[in-house]
Scaffold this active site. Structure first.
Site, PDB file in Angstrom:
ATOM      1  N   ASP A  18      12.620  96.051 -69.629  1.00  0.00           N
ATOM      2  CA  ASP A  18      13.020  95.218 -70.780  1.00  0.00           C
ATOM      3  C   ASP A  18      11.856  95.017 -71.753  1.00  0.00           C
ATOM      4  OD1 ASP A  18      14.820  93.717 -72.251  1.00  0.00           O
ATOM      5  OD2 ASP A  18      14.303  91.841 -71.237  1.00  0.00           O
ATOM      6  N   ASN A  20      11.749  96.714 -75.070  1.00  0.00           N
ATOM      7  CA  ASN A  20      11.568  97.781 -76.066  1.00  0.00           C
ATOM      8  C   ASN A  20      11.805  97.289 -77.487  1.00  0.00           C
ATOM      9  OD1 ASN A  20      11.277  99.453 -73.881  1.00  0.00           O
ATOM     10  ND2 ASN A  20      13.310 100.388 -74.052  1.00  0.00           N
ATOM     11  N   ARG A  31      14.452  99.183 -83.840  1.00  0.00           N
ATOM     12  CA  ARG A  31      14.493  98.976 -82.383  1.00  0.00           C
ATOM     13  C   ARG A  31      14.503 100.292 -81.601  1.00  0.00           C
ATOM     14  NH1 ARG A  31      15.973  94.144 -80.175  1.00  0.00           N
ATOM     15  NH2 ARG A  31      17.015  95.275 -78.512  1.00  0.00           N
ATOM     16  N   HIS A  35      12.747 102.024 -78.072  1.00  0.00           N
ATOM     17  CA  HIS A  35      13.382 102.724 -76.947  1.00  0.00           C
ATOM     18  C   HIS A  35      12.699 104.081 -76.718  1.00  0.00           C
ATOM     19  CE1 HIS A  35      16.226  99.572 -76.676  1.00  0.00           C
ATOM     20  NE2 HIS A  35      16.880  99.871 -77.788  1.00  0.00           N
ATOM     21  N   SER A  63      22.812  98.841 -69.566  1.00  0.00           N
ATOM     22  CA  SER A  63      23.694  98.016 -68.739  1.00  0.00           C
ATOM     23  C   SER A  63      25.129  98.061 -69.250  1.00  0.00           C
ATOM     24  CB  SER A  63      23.195  96.563 -68.728  1.00  0.00           C
ATOM     25  OG  SER A  63      23.524  95.919 -69.942  1.00  0.00           O
ATOM     26  N   GLU A  65      26.717  95.733 -70.154  1.00  0.00           N
ATOM     27  CA  GLU A  65      26.798  94.766 -71.267  1.00  0.00           C
ATOM     28  C   GLU A  65      26.112  95.278 -72.537  1.00  0.00           C
ATOM     29  OE1 GLU A  65      25.874  93.890 -68.075  1.00  0.00           O
ATOM     30  OE2 GLU A  65      27.875  93.104 -67.660  1.00  0.00           O
ATOM     31  N   ARG A  69      25.835  95.730 -78.087  1.00  0.00           N
ATOM     32  CA  ARG A  69      24.803  95.797 -79.142  1.00  0.00           C
ATOM     33  C   ARG A  69      25.363  96.468 -80.392  1.00  0.00           C
ATOM     34  NH1 ARG A  69      18.888  96.462 -76.419  1.00  0.00           N
ATOM     35  NH2 ARG A  69      19.205  94.781 -74.917  1.00  0.00           N
ATOM     36  N   LEU A 129      10.158 112.573 -54.956  1.00  0.00           N
ATOM     37  CA  LEU A 129      10.533 111.231 -55.433  1.00  0.00           C
ATOM     38  C   LEU A 129      12.016 111.223 -55.762  1.00  0.00           C
ATOM     39  CD1 LEU A 129       9.425 108.376 -56.616  1.00  0.00           C
ATOM     40  CD2 LEU A 129       9.697 109.487 -58.824  1.00  0.00           C
TER      41      LEU A 129
HETATM   42  C1  IPE Z   1      18.689  94.422 -69.195  1.00  0.00           C
HETATM   43  O1  IPE Z   1      18.075  94.076 -70.398  1.00  0.00           O
HETATM   44  C2  IPE Z   1      19.254  95.808 -69.273  1.00  0.00           C
HETATM   45  C3  IPE Z   1      18.286  96.901 -69.355  1.00  0.00           C
HETATM   46  C4  IPE Z   1      16.986  96.800 -69.316  1.00  0.00           C
HETATM   47  C5  IPE Z   1      18.865  98.217 -69.460  1.00  0.00           C
HETATM   48  P1  IPE Z   1      18.850  93.263 -71.517  1.00  0.00           P
HETATM   49  O2  IPE Z   1      17.890  93.078 -72.635  1.00  0.00           O
HETATM   50  O3  IPE Z   1      20.131  93.917 -71.855  1.00  0.00           O
HETATM   51  O4  IPE Z   1      19.141  91.882 -70.787  1.00  0.00           O
HETATM   52  P2  IPE Z   1      19.537  90.459 -71.406  1.00  0.00           P
HETATM   53  O5  IPE Z   1      20.648  90.708 -72.388  1.00  0.00           O
HETATM   54  O6  IPE Z   1      18.316  89.923 -72.093  1.00  0.00           O
HETATM   55  O7  IPE Z   1      19.926  89.633 -70.244  1.00  0.00           O
HETATM   56  C1  IPE Z   2      15.491  97.132 -72.835  1.00  0.00           C
HETATM   57  O1  IPE Z   2      14.841  96.701 -73.962  1.00  0.00           O
HETATM   58  C2  IPE Z   2      16.208  98.435 -73.051  1.00  0.00           C
HETATM   59  C3  IPE Z   2      17.670  98.324 -73.083  1.00  0.00           C
HETATM   60  C4  IPE Z   2      18.335  97.247 -72.849  1.00  0.00           C
HETATM   61  C5  IPE Z   2      18.397  99.517 -73.423  1.00  0.00           C
HETATM   62  P1  IPE Z   2      15.564  95.743 -75.009  1.00  0.00           P
HETATM   63  O2  IPE Z   2      16.201  96.615 -76.059  1.00  0.00           O
HETATM   64  O3  IPE Z   2      16.475  94.806 -74.347  1.00  0.00           O
HETATM   65  O4  IPE Z   2      14.326  94.996 -75.631  1.00  0.00           O
HETATM   66  P2  IPE Z   2      14.281  93.480 -76.094  1.00  0.00           P
HETATM   67  O5  IPE Z   2      14.624  92.639 -74.906  1.00  0.00           O
HETATM   68  O6  IPE Z   2      15.275  93.330 -77.209  1.00  0.00           O
HETATM   69  O7  IPE Z   2      12.871  93.298 -76.542  1.00  0.00           O
HETATM   70 MG    MG Z   3      16.175  92.935 -73.619  1.00  0.00          MG
END
Ligand code: IPE
Ligand code: IPE
Ligand code: MG
Length: 251
Positions: A18, A20, A31, A35, A63, A65, A69, A129
């Site tokens: 988490d 990125n 954003r 990634h 995820s 969820e 986005r 691995l």
């Molecule tokens: C969790 O991160 C999912 C991944 C890293 C793929 P999210 O950024 O989606 O989680 P929430 O929404 O903050 O709980």
């Molecule tokens: C995690 O990074 C990657 C995915 C969920 C795909 P985020 O995109 O959730 O990064 P933040 O939490 O917004 O910084």
């Molecule tokens: Mg996140």
């Protein structure tokens, strides 16, 4: 830091990658640039895990969820999956990495689904691995799909049968679960499999999670006492604790 209880590296490390988006926003970048940087960080992490003798790495890449986005971010992530896979495959294959994609593939395009299946097949003889990429994965989805599988086969639902029907049945449960990015939650990651994982939350954003940060997580893991419900005194009388969730799995 507390003194080490063990010098063994965790066999199975799982990571919620988490941060990125925040990494990119801090640099006034879109954003999706975060990634992309996250994929480079992952590539280094795979190598670092191999160098340290870790046997299984499971990462949360997208995820159930994350479909919520903005659509340009979702399509950017889908493209990045396909692009990164073709870029990284030769190295993964040559380095002995066996890749598995874990999650509901039905919502992915046919082309992407084909790419995932090809990558799994191309690395199926590798043993150095096991690398599980959780994509369109959710812990609740996993438990539900496992229960459905058993129901369809007319099998009884028990802890053991469910466990064998889960999407990560090919590996033992994670020993260490790391979440980067500073949030203190699981976000629907390995709900079933993380029952006895040691949890480590790092404030580092995923693109900044380097070898030193991994070593710190491993050292903290080694300082923990894994009791699996027993007492310290019981553990002292034995060489190593036996996990109630340990199973005979492939690796
Ligand atoms: C969790 O991160 C999912 C991944 C890293 C793929 P999210 O950024 O989606 O989680 P929430 O929404 O903050 O709980
Ligand atoms: C995690 O990074 C990657 C995915 C969920 C795909 P985020 O995109 O959730 O990064 P933040 O939490 O917004 O910084
Ligand atoms: Mg996140």
């Amino acid at each position: 830091m507390a003194k080490p209880k063990s010098t063994a590296v965790p066999h199975h490390v799982a990571i919620v990658m988490d941060g990125n988006g925040r990494w990119a926003t801090k640099r006034f970048l879109p954003r999706v640039a975060g990634h992309k940087q996250g994929v480079d960080s992952l590539s280094r992490c795979v190598q670092a895990c191999m160098d340290r003798g870790i046997g299984v790495l499971t990462v949360f890449a997208f995820s159930s969820e994350n479909w919520n986005r903005p659509s340009d971010e979702v399509s950017g992530l889908m493209e990045l999956l396909a692009f990164s896979l073709s870029r990284e495959m030769p190295r993964l294959k040559a380095n002995g990495v066996r890749i598995y994609f874990v999650g509901d593939r039905t919502r992915l395009s046919e082309k992407v689904q084909e790419g995932l299946a090809q990558a799994e097949l191309a690395t199926s003889d590798n043993t150095r691995l096991v690398f599980n990429v959780c994509f369109n994965y959710g812990g609740r989805w996993d438990i539900a799909q496992a229960a459905q599988k058993l129901m369809k086969a007319g099998q009884e639902i028990t802890e053991m049968s469910l466990d064998r029907a889960m999407a990560l049945a090919h590996v033992p449960d994670p020993d260490l679960l790391i979440r980067t990015g500073g949030e203190l939650r699981i976000s629907n990651f390995l709900l079933w499999q993380a029952a006895y994982s040691e949890l480590h939350f790092s404030d580092r954003l995923w693109p900044d999670f380097d070898e030193a940060a991994l070593d710190e997580a491993i050292a903290i893991f080694q300082s923990r006492e894994r009791r699996f419900g027993q007492t310290s005194a019981q553990l002292e009388g034995r060489k190593s604790a036996v996990s109630p969730t340990s199973k005979e799995k492939v690796t």
